[in-house]
Scaffold this active site. Structure first.
Site, PDB file in Angstrom:
ATOM      1  N   GLY A  42      74.762  46.255  12.159  1.00  0.00           N
ATOM      2  CA  GLY A  42      74.951  45.322  13.270  1.00  0.00           C
ATOM      3  C   GLY A  42      75.995  44.240  13.052  1.00  0.00           C
ATOM      4  CG  ASP A 103      64.144  39.296  16.408  1.00  0.00           C
ATOM      5  OD1 ASP A 103      63.965  38.574  17.394  1.00  0.00           O
ATOM      6  OD2 ASP A 103      63.511  40.360  16.243  1.00  0.00           O
ATOM      7  N   GLY A 105      63.670  36.509  11.362  1.00  0.00           N
ATOM      8  CA  GLY A 105      64.224  35.762  10.220  1.00  0.00           C
ATOM      9  C   GLY A 105      63.991  36.462   8.886  1.00  0.00           C
ATOM     10  CG  ASN A 106      60.484  38.957   8.120  1.00  0.00           C
ATOM     11  OD1 ASN A 106      59.878  38.454   7.188  1.00  0.00           O
ATOM     12  ND2 ASN A 106      59.958  39.103   9.319  1.00  0.00           N
ATOM     13  CB  THR A 107      67.035  40.704   8.046  1.00  0.00           C
ATOM     14  OG1 THR A 107      66.259  41.681   8.723  1.00  0.00           O
ATOM     15  CG2 THR A 107      68.252  41.348   7.411  1.00  0.00           C
ATOM     16  CG  LEU A 108      69.962  36.747   8.118  1.00  0.00           C
ATOM     17  CD1 LEU A 108      70.264  36.161   9.477  1.00  0.00           C
ATOM     18  CD2 LEU A 108      71.208  36.741   7.237  1.00  0.00           C
ATOM     19  CE  LYS A 131      66.211  38.483  20.662  1.00  0.00           C
ATOM     20  NZ  LYS A 131      65.522  39.793  20.611  1.00  0.00           N
TER      21      LYS A 131
HETATM   22  P1  IMP Z   1      64.980  39.934  11.808  1.00  0.00           P
HETATM   23  O1  IMP Z   1      63.763  40.162  12.645  1.00  0.00           O
HETATM   24  O2  IMP Z   1      65.467  38.499  11.904  1.00  0.00           O
HETATM   25  O3  IMP Z   1      64.755  40.370  10.395  1.00  0.00           O
HETATM   26  O4  IMP Z   1      66.139  40.810  12.431  1.00  0.00           O
HETATM   27  C1  IMP Z   1      66.362  42.099  11.956  1.00  0.00           C
HETATM   28  C2  IMP Z   1      67.444  42.822  12.666  1.00  0.00           C
HETATM   29  O5  IMP Z   1      66.913  43.289  13.877  1.00  0.00           O
HETATM   30  C3  IMP Z   1      68.711  42.096  13.075  1.00  0.00           C
HETATM   31  O6  IMP Z   1      69.645  42.039  12.029  1.00  0.00           O
HETATM   32  C4  IMP Z   1      69.214  42.994  14.185  1.00  0.00           C
HETATM   33  O7  IMP Z   1      69.977  44.050  13.642  1.00  0.00           O
HETATM   34  C5  IMP Z   1      67.941  43.530  14.773  1.00  0.00           C
HETATM   35  N1  IMP Z   1      67.605  42.860  16.039  1.00  0.00           N
HETATM   36  C6  IMP Z   1      66.809  41.800  16.248  1.00  0.00           C
HETATM   37  N2  IMP Z   1      66.749  41.453  17.556  1.00  0.00           N
HETATM   38  C7  IMP Z   1      67.553  42.333  18.189  1.00  0.00           C
HETATM   39  C8  IMP Z   1      67.941  42.508  19.567  1.00  0.00           C
HETATM   40  O8  IMP Z   1      67.552  41.771  20.498  1.00  0.00           O
HETATM   41  N3  IMP Z   1      68.793  43.544  19.812  1.00  0.00           N
HETATM   42  C9  IMP Z   1      69.264  44.375  18.846  1.00  0.00           C
HETATM   43  N4  IMP Z   1      68.937  44.241  17.547  1.00  0.00           N
HETATM   44  C10 IMP Z   1      68.091  43.230  17.227  1.00  0.00           C
HETATM   45 MG    MG Z   2      70.832  44.013  11.712  1.00  0.00          MG
END
Ligand code: IMP
Ligand code: MG
Length: 175
Positions: A42, A103, A105-108, A131
């Protein structure tokens, strides 16, 4: 049958905002050399434009593939990291982790912890989108393009089941 995508942030607003972020990052890291850690898939679209918007500092980058979505739009909450990073690319260096969206925040959060463990001089985060309403862990991006409400967004690198990354704007799928 194709899904209908509504534009949320135009190509021109994205372009303008990335130019501003590039200027800000160039100021903040003046006199330093910066290593971007790009989270793929992404983050690549955003990161490539961001690198070209950073001026007058030395920039290098590394990529790593991270995935937390199985299929469609529900996060597994447990980001999977594919491939390995070399400590020597990060140790003692100023690192900016670049992703498409924060989103839950887990990944980062997880990537920040790993890079801090490598002994980086500094670790910051830059995301095109934020978000905040979906956050489950503490993670605040140091640089952010736009805040978005709780809608599943696509385009500019963001996908729905692998599709729509190529769109030059950010949009959402009509439900
Ligand atoms: P996290 O939940 O913060 O770990 O986000 C993980 C990953 O989910 C992000 O790096 C995006 O690639 C993907 N992601 C989260 N929200 C969206 C969205 O609304 N559309 C598309 N991909 C998303
Ligand atoms: Mg991603």
């Amino acid at each position: 049958m194709g899904q209908k995508i509504h534009q949320l942030i135009s190509r021109e607003r994205v372009r303008q905002r990335i130019a501003e972020l590039g200027t800000q990052i160039s100021k903040d890291y003046a006199g330093k050399s910066l290593t971007l850690l790009i989270l793929t898939n992404g983050g690549i679209f955003f990161a490539v434009d961001l690198i070209r918007a950073i001026q007058n500092i030395s920039v290098q980058f590394e990529c790593i593939r991270v995935s937390s979505y199985r299929k469609g739009c529900t996060s597994s909450g447990n980001p999977e990291v594919f491939g390995t990073l070399s400590v020597e690319d990060f140790q003692g260096n100023d690192i900016l982790i670049v992703d498409d969206i924060v989103d839950t925040g887990n990944t980062l959060k997880r990537m920040c912890e790993q890079i801090e463990n490598f002994g980086a001089a500094s670790v910051k985060v830059c995301a095109l989108l934020d978000k905040p309403s979906r956050r489950t862990v503490e993670m605040h991006p140091d640089y952010c393009g736009f805040e978005v409400e709780d809608k599943f967004v696509v385009g500019y690198g963001l996908d729905y089941a692998g599709k729509y990354r190529e769109l030059p704007f950010v949009g959402f799928i009509e439900q």
